[in-house]
Design an enzyme around this catalytic site. Structure first.
Site, PDB file in Angstrom:
ATOM      1  N   SER A  96       0.665  -1.223   0.177  1.00  0.00           N
ATOM      2  CA  SER A  96      -0.183   0.013  -0.042  1.00  0.00           C
ATOM      3  C   SER A  96       0.750   1.200   0.049  1.00  0.00           C
ATOM      4  CB  SER A  96      -1.091   0.038   1.197  1.00  0.00           C
ATOM      5  OG  SER A  96      -1.875   1.149   1.079  1.00  0.00           O
ATOM      6  N   ASP A 131      -9.903  -5.329  -4.496  1.00  0.00           N
ATOM      7  CA  ASP A 131      -9.191  -4.390  -3.360  1.00  0.00           C
ATOM      8  C   ASP A 131     -10.246  -3.144  -3.534  1.00  0.00           C
ATOM      9  OD1 ASP A 131      -7.790  -2.299  -2.224  1.00  0.00           O
ATOM     10  OD2 ASP A 131      -5.931  -3.206  -2.860  1.00  0.00           O
ATOM     11  N   HIS A 169      -7.467  -5.721  -0.234  1.00  0.00           N
ATOM     12  CA  HIS A 169      -6.342  -4.952  -0.075  1.00  0.00           C
ATOM     13  C   HIS A 169      -5.304  -5.576   1.042  1.00  0.00           C
ATOM     14  CE1 HIS A 169      -4.063  -1.316  -0.239  1.00  0.00           C
ATOM     15  NE2 HIS A 169      -4.201  -1.113   1.052  1.00  0.00           N
TER      16      HIS A 169
END
Length: 273
Positions: A95, A224, A253
């Site tokens: 991320s 996601d 995610h």
């Protein structure tokens, strides 16, 4: 506990286990090095040296009032890499940490980096702009900031639900995972987390991606809900000189946590190639 002190006086906490080729893990917002425990144990037991740090303002690192921008995040990593004399290193980022890897490898990693792995990562840019019409509208990030400022403790209970796909039909809620996400988040500084929303949403990595000249694995789940893969992984892979794209059907995610068995095996295979 081990820390380095950066040139601006910020203390950066890190874990450093084992010997062998180093793998440096970069965590996502608003978490800490602890988010990588499963990966660190997996690779430690396979003969690698594993390192993970808490980004400034996150986890056990200094709750600094300045330096909340991607250039500084990457510079902090460069200072850590020099302090630990890390060479031939594989950098793995999730991320926001994937953005940190991208900026570090492009601007600081020459001669020190062997490979890079971007997991559910934010590049090229999340924010919807005229140049990125399929991005996420600013109002979404404004709402995140408002919720964090109003009641961070409750906000950090709510975010893990879509983060791990626990809101999908038939999904099994893993309470320990939610609790651990909340614990990590609440360790950090509210101000740093607030500012980091701007960093992960507005930083443009397009030029960084073009500069990376090491093999790079781009991993993303097609479910996601935090960083949609079509505006992230698909675009990043196209700009990398030596990029490999791997999509995971139905993965969320936070797939590195709830699907660690799959992700770890694929990262290991990529490193060993």
């Amino acid at each position: 506990m081990p820390f380095i002190t950066t040139t601006d006086g910020t203390e950066i906490f890190y874990k450093d286990w084992g010997n062998g080729q180093p793998i440096l893990f970069h965590h996502g917002w608003p978490l800490s090095a602890d988010d990588w425990d499963t990966q660190m144990l997996f690779f430690l037991h396979r003969g690698y040296r594993v390192i993970a740090h808490d980004r400034r303002g996150h986890g056990r690192s200094s709750q600094s009032s300045t330096g909340h921008d991607m250039d500084t995040y990457a510079a902090d990593v460069a200072e850590l890499a020099r302090a630990l004399d890390l060479r031939n290193t594989v950098h793995v980022g999730h991320s926001t940490g994937g953005g940190e890897v991208t900026r570090y490898v492009a601007r600081h990693g020459q001669g020190r980096v062997a490979k890079a792995v971007l997991v559910s990562a934010i590049p090229p840019i999340m924010l919807k702009t005229s140049a990125n019409p399929d991005g996420t509208p600013l109002a979404v990030f404004d709402d995140l900031r408002a919720q964090l400022a109003a009641n961070r403790a409750q906000f950090y209970r709510d975010v893990p639900i879509p983060f791990y796909g626990f809101n999908r039909p038939g999904a099994r809620l893993i309470e320990g995972v939610v609790d651990n996400w909340w614990r990590q988040g609440m360790m950090g500084a509210a101000h740093a987390h607030y500012e980091c929303i701007r960093v992960f949403s507005e930083t443009d990595f397009n030029e960084d991606l073009k500069l990376i000249d090491v093999p790079t694995l781009v991993m993303h789940g097609d479910d996601d809900q935090i960083v949609p893969y079509r505006d992230a992984a698909l675009l990043s892979a196209k700009q990398l000189k030596h990029g490999t794209l791997k999509l995971y059907k139905g993965f969320p995610h936070g797939m590195l946590t709830i699907h660690a068995d799959v992700l770890n095996a694929d990262i290991l295979a990529f490193i060993a190639e």
